[in-house]
Design an enzyme around this catalytic site. Structure first.
Site, mmCIF file in Angstrom:
data_model
loop_
_atom_site.group_PDB
_atom_site.id
_atom_site.type_symbol
_atom_site.label_atom_id
_atom_site.label_comp_id
_atom_site.label_asym_id
_atom_site.label_seq_id
_atom_site.Cartn_x
_atom_site.Cartn_y
_atom_site.Cartn_z
ATOM 1 N N ARG A 227 -33.868 -29.272 18.345
ATOM 2 C CA ARG A 227 -33.434 -29.147 16.627
ATOM 3 C C ARG A 227 -34.618 -27.624 16.586
ATOM 4 O O ARG A 227 -35.814 -28.032 16.171
ATOM 5 C CB ARG A 227 -33.524 -30.085 16.353
ATOM 6 C CG ARG A 227 -33.009 -31.721 16.922
ATOM 7 C CD ARG A 227 -31.216 -30.977 16.766
ATOM 8 N NE ARG A 227 -30.569 -32.382 16.772
ATOM 9 C CZ ARG A 227 -29.852 -32.473 18.374
ATOM 10 N NH1 ARG A 227 -30.451 -31.935 18.787
ATOM 11 N NH2 ARG A 227 -28.973 -33.728 18.469
ATOM 12 N N HIS A 275 -27.967 -21.540 20.770
ATOM 13 C CA HIS A 275 -27.711 -23.031 21.318
ATOM 14 C C HIS A 275 -26.855 -23.059 22.489
ATOM 15 O O HIS A 275 -25.318 -23.618 22.048
ATOM 16 C CB HIS A 275 -27.176 -22.843 19.926
ATOM 17 C CG HIS A 275 -26.920 -24.908 19.658
ATOM 18 N ND1 HIS A 275 -27.475 -25.456 18.272
ATOM 19 C CD2 HIS A 275 -27.121 -25.863 20.504
ATOM 20 C CE1 HIS A 275 -27.486 -26.635 18.189
ATOM 21 N NE2 HIS A 275 -27.008 -27.019 19.723
#
Length: 312
Positions: A227, A275
């Protein structure tokens, strides 16, 4: 009685899930009537297949629902919803797990073996060197939930000296497991490579900051597919500029897409990936969802139920 399953996610996700999820449900619930749809009367819904960015934010009308089955591994966007009173199962998908393992392993090996020296070579110097063995390299996996455990076990299988850290005490064969604040300090002190796989919670935000980065061996490597908020960006940039951290490979960020003017893009010791470390695969994720519905209907415990107290 027909089982009613509401698919609550963006339209583009429905396009990808409609066929594989119907197929998985037919296999998991042979002979059982079910309805899978994007629009059902709330009071008739038995299960909610859910993406936290969907329009559904109020669960109160879903009085018959037995569980919410998250399409994402991350649940921080939903755990604080006070209208959600039924079990929430996060997505732990075979495809997602293996994708994460492969991405992390690839970048650990890249930094361990110093592959960038040759891949980015800009001269013609012939400089033979002997790469270290995995057993000579200490790797810390910070966050040893389902994904972190899979990554740690794979690295152990390759011979790395692996330390795992989590907020609560855990045990993994072949991994030195530490926990708590003191455990984090100990894990970082030996971490030549640190892989971040913690959830985004108030307790984990900025877990890598000026103080904790300074605890790592000089010239260590950071790999973050977990994260974005786990890292204090300014502190990491300072540590990279000083040489305290040799390189950071980052797949997640506080703001995505990463703004074009963000310093990470141009920094010579940062690798930005968009990502891509792990993605939920529609077919394998559908099997996980269908299995949880089968288990619920059979009176068996759901897989991967979220601990609301911890937020993951």
């Amino acid at each position: 009685m027909t089982i009613n399953i509401l698919f609550a996610a963006k339209a583009e996700r429905w396009d990808g899930y409609e066929q594989p999820l119907n197929e998985a449900l037919r296999k998991a619930l042979p002979g059982q009537d079910f309805t899978l749809a994007t629009d059902l009367p709330p009071e008739e819904v038995d299960y909610i297949v859910y993406a936290p960015n969907s329009d559904l934010q109020d669960f109160i009308p879903y009085t018959r629902a037995k569980a919410v089955l998250n399409l994402w591994a991350g649940v921080e966007a939903i755990t604080g919803n006070e209208t959600l009173k039924i079990p929430l199962a996060r997505m732990v998908d075979f495809g997602l797990t293996h994708g994460m393992v492969e991405w992390c392993t690839g970048h650990v090996l890249r930094h361990h073996l110093g592959m960038d020296t040759d891949i980015l070579r800009g001269d013609t110097k012939w400089e033979p060197r002997t790469p270290p063995l995995a057993r000579e390299r200490s790797v810390a996996v910070l966050g040893i939930g389902a994904l972190g455990q899979a990554v740690a076990e794979t690295l152990v299988g390759l011979g790395f000296d692996v330390t795992g850290w989590s907020r609560s005490e855990k045990q993994i064969d072949g991994v030195r497991c530490l926990h708590g604040e003191d455990g984090l300090t100990e894990a970082l002190k030996g971490a030549e490579i640190a892989v971040l796989l913690m959830p985004d919670t108030p307790a984990t935000q900025n877990v890598l900051n000026a103080e904790t980065l300074a605890q790592m061996p000089k010239g260590a490597f950071i790999i973050n597919p977990g994260r974005g908020p786990l890292i204090d960006d300014d502190a990491l940039l300072d540590a990279l500029d000083s040489g305290q951290i040799a390189h950071a490979t980052l797949d997640v960020f506080r703001l995505e897409p990463l703004p074009e003017d963000h310093p990470y893009w141009a920094h010579p010791h940062v690798t930005v990936t968009p990502h891509i470390a792990a993605a939920t695969r529609n077919d394998t994720a559908s099997e996980v969802i269908a299995e949880n519905i089968r288990r619920s209907e059979a009176g068996e415990p759901l897989l991967h139920v979220v601990d609301r107290d911890r937020g993951y």
